[in-house]
Design a protein around this motif. Structure first.
Motif, short mmCIF file in Angstrom:
data_model
loop_
_atom_site.label_atom_id
_atom_site.label_comp_id
_atom_site.label_asym_id
_atom_site.label_seq_id
_atom_site.Cartn_x
_atom_site.Cartn_y
_atom_site.Cartn_z
N ASP A 37 0.93 -1.26 -0.20
CA ASP A 37 -0.05 -0.01 -0.03
C ASP A 37 0.86 1.34 0.00
OD1 ASP A 37 0.77 0.16 2.57
OD2 ASP A 37 -1.01 -0.40 3.46
N ASP A 38 2.01 1.29 -0.15
CA ASP A 38 2.77 2.51 -0.30
C ASP A 38 2.73 3.27 -1.48
OD1 ASP A 38 4.26 1.04 -2.07
OD2 ASP A 38 6.08 1.95 -1.48
N ARG A 39 1.85 2.64 -2.47
CA ARG A 39 1.57 3.25 -3.78
C ARG A 39 0.16 3.84 -3.81
NH1 ARG A 39 5.12 -1.40 -5.61
NH2 ARG A 39 7.06 -0.08 -6.28
N MET A 40 -0.65 3.68 -2.61
CA MET A 40 -2.07 4.19 -2.91
C MET A 40 -1.93 5.57 -3.00
SD MET A 40 -3.91 2.18 0.47
CE MET A 40 -5.52 2.99 0.06
N ARG A 41 -2.79 5.94 -3.70
CA ARG A 41 -3.07 7.50 -4.14
C ARG A 41 -3.49 8.28 -3.09
NH1 ARG A 41 -6.36 4.71 -7.60
NH2 ARG A 41 -8.17 5.60 -6.52
N THR A 42 -2.74 9.53 -3.00
CA THR A 42 -3.02 10.56 -1.85
C THR A 42 -4.71 10.81 -2.06
OG1 THR A 42 -0.85 11.55 -2.24
CG2 THR A 42 -2.47 12.88 -1.24
N GLY A 43 -5.33 11.15 -1.15
CA GLY A 43 -6.66 11.24 -0.88
C GLY A 43 -7.59 10.15 -1.01
N SER A 44 -6.98 8.98 -1.53
CA SER A 44 -7.84 7.85 -1.67
C SER A 44 -8.32 7.37 -0.37
CB SER A 44 -6.85 6.57 -2.16
OG SER A 44 -6.05 6.17 -1.31
N SER A 45 -9.70 6.78 -0.16
CA SER A 45 -10.24 6.51 1.12
C SER A 45 -9.59 5.25 1.62
CB SER A 45 -11.79 6.02 0.64
OG SER A 45 -12.37 5.37 1.79
N TRP A 46 -8.84 5.04 2.55
CA TRP A 46 -8.04 4.29 3.01
C TRP A 46 -8.57 3.06 3.20
CZ3 TRP A 46 -2.76 3.84 3.12
CH2 TRP A 46 -2.23 2.76 4.00
N PRO A 47 -9.52 3.00 4.26
CA PRO A 47 -10.25 1.42 4.50
C PRO A 47 -11.13 1.15 3.05
CG PRO A 47 -10.76 3.11 6.12
CD PRO A 47 -10.09 3.94 5.10
N GLY A 48 -11.75 2.14 2.62
CA GLY A 48 -12.50 1.34 1.16
C GLY A 48 -11.64 0.65 0.18
N GLU A 49 -10.51 1.40 0.00
CA GLU A 49 -9.51 0.97 -1.07
C GLU A 49 -8.63 -0.46 -0.68
OE1 GLU A 49 -6.23 2.46 -4.30
OE2 GLU A 49 -7.61 4.00 -3.46
N LEU A 50 -8.33 -0.23 0.68
CA LEU A 50 -7.90 -1.49 1.20
C LEU A 50 -9.04 -2.71 1.06
CD1 LEU A 50 -5.74 -0.44 4.40
CD2 LEU A 50 -4.99 -1.34 2.04
N ARG A 51 -10.04 -2.45 1.50
CA ARG A 51 -11.22 -3.54 1.29
C ARG A 51 -11.30 -3.86 0.05
NH1 ARG A 51 -16.08 -4.58 4.31
NH2 ARG A 51 -17.64 -5.45 2.71
N SER A 52 -11.38 -3.38 -1.06
CA SER A 52 -11.39 -3.71 -2.51
C SER A 52 -10.19 -4.26 -2.82
CB SER A 52 -11.69 -2.17 -3.28
OG SER A 52 -11.49 -2.55 -4.51
N VAL A 53 -9.01 -3.84 -2.71
CA VAL A 53 -7.83 -4.54 -2.94
C VAL A 53 -7.86 -5.94 -2.44
CG1 VAL A 53 -5.28 -4.58 -2.92
CG2 VAL A 53 -6.67 -2.61 -3.34
N LEU A 54 -7.97 -5.88 -0.97
CA LEU A 54 -8.23 -7.38 -0.25
C LEU A 54 -9.22 -8.39 -0.96
CD1 LEU A 54 -6.90 -9.04 1.91
CD2 LEU A 54 -8.73 -8.23 3.47
N GLN A 55 -10.34 -7.90 -1.43
CA GLN A 55 -11.28 -8.53 -1.88
C GLN A 55 -10.82 -9.30 -3.26
OE1 GLN A 55 -15.28 -6.90 -2.59
NE2 GLN A 55 -16.17 -8.70 -2.22
N HIS A 56 -9.89 -8.34 -3.90
CA HIS A 56 -9.47 -8.62 -5.18
C HIS A 56 -8.06 -9.40 -5.39
CE1 HIS A 56 -12.98 -6.14 -6.29
NE2 HIS A 56 -12.98 -6.88 -7.15
N SER A 57 -7.54 -9.97 -4.14
CA SER A 57 -6.49 -10.53 -4.12
C SER A 57 -6.37 -12.01 -3.73
CB SER A 57 -5.58 -9.91 -3.05
OG SER A 57 -5.28 -8.64 -3.10
N ARG A 58 -5.65 -12.78 -4.47
CA ARG A 58 -5.62 -14.28 -4.19
C ARG A 58 -5.21 -14.72 -2.84
NH1 ARG A 58 -6.33 -16.49 -9.40
NH2 ARG A 58 -5.84 -14.86 -11.10
N VAL A 59 -3.85 -14.21 -2.27
CA VAL A 59 -3.09 -14.58 -1.24
C VAL A 59 -2.82 -13.68 -0.19
CG1 VAL A 59 -1.14 -15.91 -0.72
CG2 VAL A 59 -2.40 -16.66 -2.57
N LEU A 60 -2.93 -13.81 0.97
CA LEU A 60 -2.45 -12.85 1.98
C LEU A 60 -1.10 -13.29 2.37
CD1 LEU A 60 -3.54 -10.11 3.67
CD2 LEU A 60 -3.93 -12.07 5.52
N VAL A 61 -0.19 -12.05 2.50
CA VAL A 61 1.07 -12.48 3.05
C VAL A 61 1.22 -11.53 4.19
CG1 VAL A 61 3.74 -12.35 3.13
CG2 VAL A 61 2.12 -13.42 0.83
N PRO A 62 1.00 -11.93 5.51
CA PRO A 62 1.21 -11.00 6.80
C PRO A 62 2.74 -10.93 7.12
CG PRO A 62 -0.10 -13.02 7.22
CD PRO A 62 0.18 -13.01 5.70
#
Length: 190
Positions: free
Chosen positions: A46-71
């Protein structure tokens, strides 16, 4: 449809972890995974998220559209509401699968796994504590060659998880932490 192969989840207020991901983990993993796959590897950091983007909303969308989580795990990762929401979201997706359980969470240890919660230890984790140096000049250290070899092993295992990820569904569960209550206004002193 999936947009990302891998979603890197980490405690965003830990600057040493952020710098390690930015300088070492993300670029090496991206390069090795991309070299190994026919399709372009897409890793969300997420260091490439656009300035002014809705943080929780965009993260939610990206997570929903990701295959694997690497914590990227540290003791405080498991106290961070956003990190836990990302982990639990993917764990719920794993539980929705039919047939043999599909692994969609690939945890890596940044530091001190003795203080992780018991449920986190139920998963096999890749220990990267030996190479958790956030400084850019780590790339010139002899240990970086070993780090690179470890990233190659990780990329190989992630390739398998990516290929076995279930077909995308628009109803994947995505948890979001409760919003923080507004801070109380302080009365000016006269």
């Amino acid at each position: 449809m999936y947009e990302f192969d891998v979603f890197i989840s980490y405690r965003r207020t830990a600057s040493d972890i952020t710098e390690w991901i930015r300088h070492h983990f993300h670029p090496r993993l991206s390069e090795v995974l991309d070299n190994n796959r026919y399709e372009d590897a897409k890793i969300f950091f997420d260091d490439r998220m656009r300035t002014g983007s809705s943080w929780p909303g965009e993260l939610r969308s990206v997570l929903q559209h990701s295959r694997v989580l690497v914590p990227v795990c540290s003791p405080k990762y498991f106290r961070d509401e956003l990190c836990l929401a990302e982990w639990y979201s993917m764990a719920e997706r794993e539980a929705l699968g039919t047939g043999p359980r599909r692994q969609l969470i690939y945890p890596v240890i940044f530091c001190d796994s003795k203080n992780f919660p018991g449920w986190a230890h139920e998963r096999r984790m890749r220990d990267l504590q030996e190479w958790n140096h956030p400084f850019e000049h780590f790339q010139t250290a002899p240990a970086y060659l070993d780090f690179n070899q470890e990233i190659k092993r990780i990329a190989g295992e992630l390739e398998d998880l990516i290929e076995r990820a279930p077909e995308w569904r628009d109803d994947w569960p995505v948890r979001t932490p409760a919003p923080e209550p507004p801070k109380r206004a302080r009365m000016p002193r006269f």
